[in-house]
Structure formats: C-alpha cells, structure tokens
Design a protein around this motif. Sequence first.
Motif, mmCIF file in Angstrom:
data_model
loop_
_atom_site.group_PDB
_atom_site.id
_atom_site.type_symbol
_atom_site.label_atom_id
_atom_site.label_comp_id
_atom_site.label_asym_id
_atom_site.label_seq_id
_atom_site.Cartn_x
_atom_site.Cartn_y
_atom_site.Cartn_z
ATOM 1 N N UNK A 53 17.375 31.153 -4.946
ATOM 2 C CA UNK A 53 17.397 32.298 -4.038
ATOM 3 C C UNK A 53 18.217 33.389 -4.705
ATOM 4 N N UNK A 54 18.558 34.441 -3.999
ATOM 5 C CA UNK A 54 19.097 35.640 -4.639
ATOM 6 C C UNK A 54 20.403 35.404 -5.381
ATOM 7 N N UNK A 55 21.310 34.630 -4.798
ATOM 8 C CA UNK A 55 22.621 34.430 -5.421
ATOM 9 C C UNK A 55 22.497 33.670 -6.731
ATOM 10 N N UNK A 56 21.643 32.629 -6.733
ATOM 11 C CA UNK A 56 21.465 31.866 -7.962
ATOM 12 C C UNK A 56 20.711 32.682 -9.008
ATOM 13 N N UNK A 57 19.820 33.536 -8.540
ATOM 14 C CA UNK A 57 19.101 34.411 -9.472
ATOM 15 C C UNK A 57 20.072 35.336 -10.192
ATOM 16 N N UNK A 58 21.048 35.841 -9.466
ATOM 17 C CA UNK A 58 22.025 36.720 -10.115
ATOM 18 C C UNK A 58 22.867 35.949 -11.133
ATOM 19 N N UNK A 59 23.242 34.710 -10.810
ATOM 20 C CA UNK A 59 23.952 33.879 -11.792
ATOM 21 C C UNK A 59 23.123 33.748 -13.066
ATOM 22 N N UNK A 60 21.835 33.475 -12.918
ATOM 23 C CA UNK A 60 20.957 33.335 -14.085
ATOM 24 C C UNK A 60 20.924 34.630 -14.898
ATOM 25 N N UNK A 61 20.902 35.762 -14.203
ATOM 26 C CA UNK A 61 20.896 37.044 -14.911
ATOM 27 C C UNK A 61 22.202 37.277 -15.658
ATOM 28 N N UNK A 62 23.332 36.895 -15.067
ATOM 29 C CA UNK A 62 24.625 37.060 -15.726
ATOM 30 C C UNK A 62 24.703 36.180 -16.976
ATOM 31 N N UNK A 63 24.183 34.953 -16.896
ATOM 32 C CA UNK A 63 24.143 34.069 -18.067
ATOM 33 C C UNK A 63 23.260 34.680 -19.163
ATOM 34 N N UNK A 64 22.125 35.241 -18.744
ATOM 35 C CA UNK A 64 21.225 35.887 -19.704
ATOM 36 C C UNK A 64 21.898 37.097 -20.346
ATOM 37 N N UNK A 65 22.581 37.903 -19.539
ATOM 38 C CA UNK A 65 23.248 39.081 -20.066
ATOM 39 C C UNK A 65 24.350 38.718 -21.066
ATOM 40 N N UNK A 66 24.884 37.478 -20.927
ATOM 41 C CA UNK A 66 25.915 37.008 -21.852
ATOM 42 C C UNK A 66 25.314 36.413 -23.118
ATOM 43 N N UNK A 67 23.990 36.542 -23.284
ATOM 44 C CA UNK A 67 23.348 36.165 -24.523
ATOM 45 C C UNK A 67 22.477 34.927 -24.477
ATOM 46 N N UNK A 68 22.505 34.183 -23.371
ATOM 47 C CA UNK A 68 21.762 32.926 -23.302
ATOM 48 C C UNK A 68 20.272 33.159 -23.082
ATOM 49 N N UNK A 69 19.463 32.249 -23.596
ATOM 50 C CA UNK A 69 18.044 32.179 -23.246
ATOM 51 C C UNK A 69 17.952 31.239 -22.053
ATOM 52 N N UNK A 70 17.744 31.787 -20.864
ATOM 53 C CA UNK A 70 17.859 31.028 -19.619
ATOM 54 C C UNK A 70 16.485 30.670 -19.072
ATOM 55 N N UNK A 71 16.323 29.388 -18.730
ATOM 56 C CA UNK A 71 15.119 28.902 -18.066
ATOM 57 C C UNK A 71 15.551 28.284 -16.740
ATOM 58 N N UNK A 72 14.925 28.711 -15.648
ATOM 59 C CA UNK A 72 15.340 28.298 -14.304
ATOM 60 C C UNK A 72 14.225 27.544 -13.608
ATOM 61 N N UNK A 73 14.611 26.477 -12.907
ATOM 62 C CA UNK A 73 13.695 25.769 -12.014
ATOM 63 C C UNK A 73 14.420 25.451 -10.717
ATOM 64 N N UNK A 74 13.675 25.239 -9.641
ATOM 65 C CA UNK A 74 14.295 24.965 -8.348
ATOM 66 C C UNK A 74 14.784 23.535 -8.257
ATOM 67 N N UNK A 75 15.794 23.302 -7.397
ATOM 68 C CA UNK A 75 16.311 21.952 -7.192
ATOM 69 C C UNK A 75 15.871 21.361 -5.858
ATOM 70 N N UNK A 76 15.036 22.090 -5.136
ATOM 71 C CA UNK A 76 14.543 21.622 -3.844
ATOM 72 C C UNK A 76 13.267 22.405 -3.525
ATOM 73 N N UNK A 77 12.156 21.729 -3.203
ATOM 74 C CA UNK A 77 10.885 22.438 -2.986
ATOM 75 C C UNK A 77 10.931 23.515 -1.909
ATOM 76 N N UNK A 78 11.751 23.305 -0.878
ATOM 77 C CA UNK A 78 11.750 24.260 0.229
ATOM 78 C C UNK A 78 12.779 25.371 0.085
ATOM 79 N N UNK A 79 13.680 25.267 -0.895
ATOM 80 C CA UNK A 79 14.710 26.301 -1.015
ATOM 81 C C UNK A 79 14.313 27.425 -1.964
ATOM 82 N N UNK A 80 13.255 27.239 -2.739
ATOM 83 C CA UNK A 80 12.791 28.312 -3.623
ATOM 84 C C UNK A 80 12.204 29.457 -2.801
#
Length: 414
Positions: A53-80
């Motif tokens: 959801x939005x908060x975790x998406x921002x975390x992923x963006x911050x990791x990406x901005x710090x140079x990482x190649x980030x790949x994201x998947x959901x941890x629960x089918x209904x929370x995506x």
Amino acid sequence: MESMIRDIALAPSGKQKISWVKEHMPLLNILNEKYSKNQIFNGLNMVVTIHLEAKTAYLAQVLKNAGANVVVTGSNPLSTQDDVAAALADSGVTVFATHNCTDKEYDMYISKALDVEPDLIIDDGGDLVNMLHGERKNLVAKLIGGSEETTTGVHRLKALSNNGKLAFPMIAVNDAYCKYLFDNRYGTGQSSWDGIMRTTNLSVAGKTVVVAGYGWCGKGVAMRAKGLGANVIVTEIDPIKGIEAVFDGFRVMPMQEAAKYGDFFVTVTGCKDVITKEHFAVMKDGAILSNAGHFDVEINIKHLEELTVEPSYEVRKNIRTFTMSNGRKINLLGEGRLVNLACGDGHPVEVMDLSFAMQFLAMKYLWEHKNELENKLYVLPEELNTEIAALKLQAMGVGIDKLTQEQETYLHQA
C-alpha cells in the motif's frame, strides 16, 4: 524485469496516495534526502515482500533513490492495492503483485521477484524467507541477509535459527523496542478498529469485544476497544499476560466461555485454531469475527463452513455471512485475513514512518557489517532504536532533557 500488475492506468490514484503519506513520514524523508545523495545501496538488488500500500510503496522508492534495484511483491493477497502497485511500477520499481491473487499466483510473484538474485531482502510474515530455504535456495550464496517486519515471521525465523537451519543473517526488526512498542501496540490497535468500523459501520460502544491474545498487538486492540466504549474480554494462554490484562481492567476467561458473550471477536495471537467449531456453536446471532494476526489460520474457516446449512454469502463488501442450523448468523470480515489491511489501509502513516525507518537502517546495517554477521537472527542494535526515536521527536517538535556530566557520573559510579 517487467512488472506484473493489474493495470498501469490506475497509477494516478496510487500516486495521490503515495504523495499524501510522504507528507507525514518525516523520518523516511530525512533518510531519502541523505542517502539519495551518497547512493549507499548503489548496485545492490533488493527484494521487498510486504503489504503493498502507499506507505510501503514510499519505503521502496526511498530504497531505490538510495541506489538499490528494488523488486516488490505483496505479502498478503488482500492487502495489495492495485493503484499503488501501478504507481510504484510507474516510478521505476519492478512490482509483482495483484489484489486478491490466487495462492498459485502469490507464490509465482515471490519466485519471479527472486529472479533478480537479491543481495538484501525485507520480508513480512516469512514467505520470502521460506522460499529461499526451499525451492530457491540456490540464491542463498549471493544473499547478504535480510530483515523481518512482523511477529509471525520472527516466530518462523526463531524456529529456523534454533534448529541451526537459518541460511543467512536476518534482523528481527519486529523485536526492536521502537517497533513493538509503537507499531504493534498503537498501530495494530488503531488500524484494526479502523478496518472493522469501516467495514461494518456498526457502533463499538456498549458492545462486548473479545480480544484473543494479550501481547503488544492485543494490548493495543483491547485499549482502543475500551476507549471506544466497549466491554472487553481477553483470552490468553500465558498466566503473566492474563494477570496483566486483569490489572489493566479487563475480564479474562477461556475462549469457550468468552464465545458466549462476544459481539466482536479480534484474534491476534499468531497461532492457529484460536476460534473453532466449539466456539462457533455457542456464539450470539450476528457475532462478528475478525483476525489481526498475519495468517488466516486463527479463525478456523473450514469449521465455520462445515457448520453452515446454506452457502455463505457476502452480505456487504468484506463481510461474509454463515448461517447455522438454528438460524443464527455469524459474520466473518476480510476472509479471516489481516483485518487492518484486508478491510483498511493498515497502520497509521506516522507509526509506519518509525517502522520503515528501522527497515531502512536494518538494510544499511546488514550492508555495512556484511563480513561480520553469522547465519543467525539478530535484533536491531539499540543505538539505532535511540537514533530513530530522537529523530522522530525532533520531527514532531518535541524536546527532552539530557543528563548533565554529574548525573552521568552518578549513574555509572560503582
């Protein structure tokens, strides 16, 4: 790698959600500003399996901005949230996640994410780690380590570590003091009731609420229920937690007895079969069941289905009604999955700002200490907890006292 999402056209709505949370996550903003400049994770592959959801998406963006190649998947089918997944993919992060995916699709998404051959991972619940110890164990040699977000995942890691089977270093972010004190108590407490009330549109005041489990999450759920005007019953297996609940002003009894009184039930134990057919048999007509534990095993849905005399049906979005032989109706929220995410937006933004700052620093710690860590479970170092708390207070405009040199000497004298 090409993302697998519902529809990229949903991205504008997801971008609005991410933009909103960014305004209320000062710790991640500080980390983003600092580490986007020095590119601390430059060249590293990261797989993040977490509630999308939005908060975790921002975390992923911050990791990406710090140079990482980030790949994201959901941890629960209904929370995506499909619009957030689309916005994240549109921002350059690879995403494998769709809302209400099948179990087969869920596993496939995690496996696809692991094709990047990660250096670092963030897990929520242990499914990513489990796959790395099973069908994708060929990737372990390259893996530096990872961190775990939630209690259920930490339980699984402790079992692996205690049996000498943990194949790489992991940090139990969930067990960090700042995490369980705020995220588990205040986050779960508020977000669970947000999900329940949004879904049912019913009053909590004057009702009887049964909270199964009085750990940090259970404390938060019970405290918020009390604040909403409910009569709260706690069920426990631990005598110490049981007496704590009594001293906190709650009634404590076995589930078999509590089942007779509850209007709302919230399971938050991390264990299976907390509510079963024996309990369904004595529940009130109209009882509402919800689960705030990571997996959908705390309420035995198979037992509930076996007791019904007609097919269950969705009486309202995210509410499934089961009819018993005597005409009683029992209502299940969010298919027994995490009610705060299946029926809501998860923890408050400000709370997750703390938790996700810890996740970021856990990645930094693993990278900086990659040659020193053993294949075991670690807790986030205390100095990082203190650093995060101090930054959060600063961002909130709150000051605290400091010890004088004389006080320091006094406290440390023999």
